[in-house]
Design a protein around this motif. Structure first.
Motif, PDB file in Angstrom:
ATOM      1  N   ILE A   1       0.850  -1.196   0.000  1.00 44.81           N
ATOM      2  CA  ILE A   1       0.000   0.000   0.000  1.00 44.81           C
ATOM      3  C   ILE A   1       0.885   1.244   0.000  1.00 44.81           C
ATOM      4  O   ILE A   1       0.621   2.208  -0.725  1.00 44.81           O
ATOM      5  CB  ILE A   1      -0.960   0.021   1.207  1.00 44.81           C
ATOM      6  N   PHE A   2       1.935   1.209   0.805  1.00 43.99           N
ATOM      7  CA  PHE A   2       2.818   2.376   0.884  1.00 43.99           C
ATOM      8  C   PHE A   2       3.534   2.620  -0.447  1.00 43.99           C
ATOM      9  O   PHE A   2       3.719   3.770  -0.845  1.00 43.99           O
ATOM     10  CB  PHE A   2       3.826   2.221   2.030  1.00 43.99           C
ATOM     11  N   LYS A   3       3.910   1.565  -1.149  1.00 43.70           N
ATOM     12  CA  LYS A   3       4.504   1.736  -2.483  1.00 43.70           C
ATOM     13  C   LYS A   3       3.516   2.432  -3.416  1.00 43.70           C
ATOM     14  O   LYS A   3       3.884   3.323  -4.186  1.00 43.70           O
ATOM     15  CB  LYS A   3       4.902   0.387  -3.083  1.00 43.70           C
ATOM     16  N   MET A   4       2.245   2.006  -3.351  1.00 42.67           N
ATOM     17  CA  MET A   4       1.236   2.642  -4.203  1.00 42.67           C
ATOM     18  C   MET A   4       0.983   4.082  -3.771  1.00 42.67           C
ATOM     19  O   MET A   4       0.733   4.946  -4.622  1.00 42.67           O
ATOM     20  CB  MET A   4      -0.064   1.823  -4.195  1.00 42.67           C
ATOM     21  N   LEU A   5       1.069   4.359  -2.474  1.00 43.09           N
ATOM     22  CA  LEU A   5       0.930   5.733  -1.992  1.00 43.09           C
ATOM     23  C   LEU A   5       2.023   6.611  -2.599  1.00 43.09           C
ATOM     24  O   LEU A   5       1.769   7.735  -3.037  1.00 43.09           O
ATOM     25  CB  LEU A   5       0.985   5.782  -0.470  1.00 43.09           C
ATOM     26  N   ARG A   6       3.231   6.088  -2.661  1.00 41.27           N
ATOM     27  CA  ARG A   6       4.323   6.845  -3.289  1.00 41.27           C
ATOM     28  C   ARG A   6       4.031   7.063  -4.773  1.00 41.27           C
ATOM     29  O   ARG A   6       4.250   8.146  -5.305  1.00 41.27           O
ATOM     30  CB  ARG A   6       5.653   6.124  -3.100  1.00 41.27           C
ATOM     31  N   GLU A   7       3.516   6.047  -5.455  1.00 41.69           N
ATOM     32  CA  GLU A   7       3.141   6.191  -6.871  1.00 41.69           C
ATOM     33  C   GLU A   7       2.093   7.289  -7.033  1.00 41.69           C
ATOM     34  O   GLU A   7       2.177   8.104  -7.964  1.00 41.69           O
ATOM     35  CB  GLU A   7       2.595   4.868  -7.417  1.00 41.69           C
TER      36      GLU A   7
END
Length: 166
Positions: free
Chosen positions: A19-25
Motif C-alpha cells: 500500500i505504501f509503495k502505491m501511496l508513493r506512486e
C-alpha cells in the motif's frame, strides 16, 4: 492479455508495504511527492494501532516483477455531518496502478466503500479531487458524484496548528 480477477477486501497489516509503495506512486502522479513525509511504520500505526483510518485493497490473481497482487487501494475514515446528524465516510485516497485502470477496479473499490457507508448508516461519502485530474472527475461524475464548485478545502499544517493552539 486477459483481465485479472479482482477481490476487494479490508487491508491487513502485511499489506502495508505494498500500500505504501502505491501511496508513493500516487504522490508522484499528483506531483506531491515532496509532501510524503510518512513512513510504512506510520501507516501501520495509523491503520492498525491507532485505527484513525481504514483501508481497502484490490487484489488480483496476477503478479509480475514490479509488484505483487495488490493493484489498488482506498484509504478512508469516518467524519460527521451536523446537518444530517449522521456519520459520513471521507475517502482520503483511491488509487489503481496505471496498468490496471479502465478495468472497473476503481469502481469496485468505490462500490465496496458505498456498501460500508450503508452498513454504518452514513449520510454521505465525500472526497477531494485535483482540479486538473479530468479523468478522475469524469469517473466521479459518471457514478453520480457532484463536484462542488463553491467549496474549497481549508488546511492547517502541524506548525500552524501549534501556533493556533498557543
Amino acid at each position: 492479455m486477459s483481465e485479472p480477477s479482482c477481490e476487494i477486501r479490508a487491508a491487513r497489516p502485511n499489506d502495508v508495504p505494498e500500500i505504501f509503495k502505491m501511496l508513493r506512486e500516487l504522490a508522484i502522479f499528483e506531483k506531491l511527492e515532496h509532501q510524503l513525509t510518512a513512513s510504512e511504520d506510520d501507516m501501520h500505526d495509523a491503520l492498525f494501532v491507532r485505527r484513525c483510518a481504514e483501508a481497502l485493497v484490490a487484489q488480483t490473481d496476477r503478479q509480475d516483477e514490479s509488484h505483487g497482487p495488490l493493484v489498488g487501494y482506498a484509504i478512508y475514515f469516518e467524519n460527521f455531518s451536523t446537518f444530517l446528524c449522521k456519520p459520513g465516510i471521507y475517502l482520503e485516497d483511491i488509487y489503481v496502478r496505471p496498468e490496471f485502470r479502465k478495468m472497473g477496479i476503481g469502481k469496485s473499490l468505490l462500490r465496496r466503500l458505498a456498501e460500508i457507508a450503508i452498513e454504518r448508516n452514513c449520510g454521505r461519502m465525500e472526497w477531494a479531487v485535483l482540479n486538473w485530474n479530468q479523468n478522475a472527475i469524469d469517473v466521479y461524475q459518471a457514478i453520480g458524484g457532484d463536484v462542488l464548485p463553491d467549496w474549497r478545502i481549508v488546511r492547517l499544517g502541524t506548525e500552524t496548528i501549534e501556533k493556533l493552539a498557543e
